[in-house]
Design an enzyme around this catalytic site. Structure first.
Site, PDB file in Angstrom:
ATOM      1  CD  GLU A  44       0.363   3.173   1.707  1.00 15.48           C
ATOM      2  OE1 GLU A  44      -0.394   4.018   2.061  1.00 15.48           O
ATOM      3  OE2 GLU A  44       0.173   1.937   1.482  1.00 15.48           O
TER       4      GLU A  44
ATOM      5  CD  GLU B 133       1.561  -0.657   5.260  1.00  9.31           C
ATOM      6  OE1 GLU B 133       0.448  -0.407   4.765  1.00  9.31           O
ATOM      7  OE2 GLU B 133       2.567   0.282   5.296  1.00  9.31           O
TER       8      GLU B 133
HETATM    9  C1  FCB Z   1      -1.667   1.891   4.785  1.00 12.56           C
HETATM   10  C2  FCB Z   1      -0.666   2.703   5.503  1.00 12.56           C
HETATM   11  C3  FCB Z   1      -0.600   2.286   7.055  1.00 12.56           C
HETATM   12  C4  FCB Z   1      -1.969   1.600   7.400  1.00 12.56           C
HETATM   13  C5  FCB Z   1      -2.726   0.728   6.411  1.00 12.56           C
HETATM   14  C6  FCB Z   1      -3.962   0.300   6.748  1.00 12.56           C
HETATM   15  O1  FCB Z   1      -1.915   3.069   3.774  1.00 12.56           O
HETATM   16  O2  FCB Z   1       0.795   2.861   4.942  1.00 12.56           O
HETATM   17  O3  FCB Z   1       0.283   2.969   7.806  1.00 12.56           O
HETATM   18  O4  FCB Z   1      -2.491   3.004   7.899  1.00 12.56           O
HETATM   19  O5  FCB Z   1      -2.725   1.463   5.392  1.00 12.56           O
END
Ligand code: FCB
Length: 449
Positions: A166, A356
Site C-alpha cells: 500500500e 488483504e
Molecule cells: C491495511 C494495512 C494493514 C492493516 C489493515 C487493517 O491498510 O496494510 O497493515 O493495518 O489495513
C-alpha cells in the site's frame, strides 16, 4: 459456495506484517525503524501503545504456524522488517535478523505452508529517515539493495514476493496527513515520496527479477476502495469522486502499468514533475506477475470547497448511518467486487490476488474460552462470495488472504481494533481461535459455507 468453486489453484491465505506482530524491537542486533520512533512520540498512538512486544511473533511464530496448519491455511503472507536485517538500512547486514527469516520460511515450508514475503510494510529503518527517507531520491537505491539481499537469502525457497504494501498509505498517511510514521505533514514530502515509492515499486520488481529463479512470482500490493459520489448526479460530487478515485485507486497502479500518473483527473499530481529526472517515465512500469488488491470498505465522496488541491471529502459512514466496523469503516462487501472489476479492466492487467481483506469488531473471550464473532464471519463470507462473483465474470483473481491471522498492533489505533482470525490476550499472549477462524478452517477443509 465451497472451496472447490474457486478451483484447485486458487491461493487461500492470511496476511500479517512485521511491525504489527513481531515485537522484539531491539532483539539481536535489530536497528530501530521509523515506527519504533514514532510510537514514542507523545499522543501519536491511541492509549500510548507501542509494538515493542506486539504479539511476540518473533518468539511465538512456531505456535502461530501450528495453529495456521490446524486451520488448513496453505499460504502465509508476512513482511520482513528492513531494520532487522539491515540495522542501518544499508551496509552491514545483521546475521541474526537474516537467520530469523530463514527459520520462519523453513518453519512455513515444514508445515506445508507457502510463504509470501512482503519486502516493505511501512517500517523504514530510522537511520534512512535521518537521510531523508522516502522523500530522498536515494531511497530507490537503498531499497533495491535491500531487495537483492533478501532475494539472495530467501530466493531459493520463497516463490511469492510482494514489493510494497500500500504505497498510498505509507506515502499519504505518513507524509501528508502525519497520522503514521514518519509523521510529516508536507505536500512537498508527500509528492517526493510518491514518486520515489513509485520508482522503488518498479525498480524493486526488477531487482527481484534479476536475482530470483524463473518460476518466482513477483507482485506488489495496492489499497483500493469502491468510490461513489455522495449525491449521485450532482456534477460537483461526481467530479470530486473522480479526483478521489484517482488518488485512492489509480495513483500507484497506473504508473506501474505504464500509464503514468492520473494527472488529468487529479491535477495536483502535475507537481510530481518537479521530482522527475529524464528517463523516469521508462523506469515507472514493471511487468508484475500479479497485483495485490487490498480492500476493507467503500468511500463516499462529496465536493468540499475548503479542501484545497483535491476539493473533496469523505462522507463518513457514521454520518451516513450505515453499519460500521471498529475502525469506523462501512460494512460494504460489494466494494471488493467493484474494485476487482476495475483493476481487471486495465488492458495489460496481470492476474490479481486479494492480499488483504477483513474487518475489526469488538471481540470478547467468553469464560468457556470461545470468541464468538458472527459479524466477522458474515463479513468474510460475503466478501469471499463477492470475489467468487468477480471470478465467475472472468476477473483473473486467483488468491484471497484474510487480514489478519492474529489480532495485532493496528498502527495509530493501537491494540483496540481486532482484525484476527485468532484472538490474542495481550496480558498472557495466549491465542484463542475465534469462531470466524474455525469457520475459515472449515471452508479450507472443503465444507460448504
Ligand atoms: C491495511 C494495512 C494493514 C492493516 C489493515 C487493517 O491498510 O496494510 O497493515 O493495518 O489495513
Amino acid at each position: 459456495f465451497s472451496r472447490a468453486d474457486f478451483g484447485a489453484d486458487f491461493h487461500w491465505g492470511t496476511s500479517a506484517a512485521a511491525y504489527q506482530t513481531e515485537g522484539a524491537w531491539q532483539a539481536e542486533g535489530k536497528g530501530p525503524s521509523i515506527w519504533d520512533e514514532f510510537v514514542r512520540r507523545r499522543g501519536r498512538i491511541k492509549g500510548g501503545a507501542t509494538a515493542d512486544v506486539a504479539t511476540d511473533f518473533y518468539h511465538r511464530w512456531p505456535e502461530d504456524l501450528d495453529l495456521m496448519r490446524g486451520l488448513h491455511i496453505p499460504n502465509f503472507r508476512f513482511s520482513v522488517a528492513w531494520s532487522r536485517v539491515l540495522p542501518q538500512g544499508r551496509g552491514a547486514a545483521n546475521p541474526a535478523g537474516l537467520d530469523f527469516y530463514d527459520r520462519l520460511v523453513d518453519g512455513c515450508l515444514e508445515r506445508g505452508i507457502e510463504p509470501w514475503v512482503t519486502l516493505y510494510h511501512w517500517d523504514l529503518p530510522a537511520a534512512l529517515q535521518r537521510q531523508g527517507g522516502w522523500a530522498h531520491r536515494d531511497v530507490v537505491g537503498w531499497f533495491t539493495d535491500y531487495a537483492q539481499l533478501m532475494a539472495r537469502r530467501l530466493g531459493d525457497r520463497v516463490r511469492h514476493w510482494i514489493v510494497l504494501n500500500e504505497p498510498l498509505a505509507f506515502v499519504g498517511v505518513g507524509h501528508l496527513l502525519g497520522i503514521h510514521a514518519p509523521g510529516r505533514r508536507s505536500l512537498a514530502a508527500f509528492l517526493a515520496a510518491t514518486h520515489h515509492a513509485a520508482l522503488a515499486q518498479a525498480e524493486g520488481g526488477r531487482a527481484l527479477r534479476a536475482m530470483l529463479p524463473a518460476e518466482a512470482k513477483i507482485g506488489t500490493s495496492f489499497s483500493g476502495s469502491h468510490v461513489q459520489p455522495w449525491r449521485p448526479g450532482l456534477p460537483r460530487d461526481e467530479a470530486a469522486a473522480r479526483r478521489a478515485d484517482a488518488a485512492f485507486n489509480r495513483m500507484f497502479i497506473e504508473p506501474a502499468l505504464g500509464l503514468g500518473y492520473p494527472v488529468a483527473d487529479l491535477p495536483v499530481l502535475r507537481r510530481l514533475e518537479r521530482y522527475h529526472r529524464p528517463g523516469d517515465d521508462k523506469l515507472l512500469p514493471f511487468n508484475f506477475d500479479f497485483l495485490g488488491v487490498q480492500n476493507y470498505t467503500r468511500e463516499v465522496i462529496g465536493f468540499a470547497p475548503y479542501m484545497p488541491l483535491v476539493w473533496a471529502r469523505l462522507v463518513s459512514a457514521r454520518r451516513r448511518g450505515v453499519p460500521i466496523t471498529s475502525m469506523g469503516w462501512e460494512v460494504y462487501p460489494e466494494s471488493i467486487y467493484h474494485l476487482l472489476k476495475k483493476v481487471a479492466a486495465y488492458p495489460n492487467a496481470p492476474r490479481l490476488v486479494v492480499t488483504e481483506n477483513g474487518a475489526a469488531f469488538p471481540d470478547t473471550l467468553t469464560p468457556d474460552g470461545r470468541v464468538p464473532d458472527p459479524a466477522r464471519q458474515a463479513f468474510l463470507r460475503a466478501c469471499i462470495g463477492q470475489v467468487l462473483r468477480a471470478r465467475q465474470e472472468g476477473v483473473p483473481v486467483d488468491g484471497y488472504f484474510v487480514w489478519s491471522f492474529t489480532d495485532n498492533f493496528e498502527w495509530a489505533e493501537g491494540y483496540n481494533p481486532r482484525f484476527g482470525l485468532v484472538y490474542v490476550d495481550y496480558e498472557t499472549q495466549q491465542r484463542t481461535i475465534k469462531d470466524s477462524g474455525h469457520w475459515y478452517g472449515r471452508l479450507l477443509a472443503g465444507e460448504g459455507v
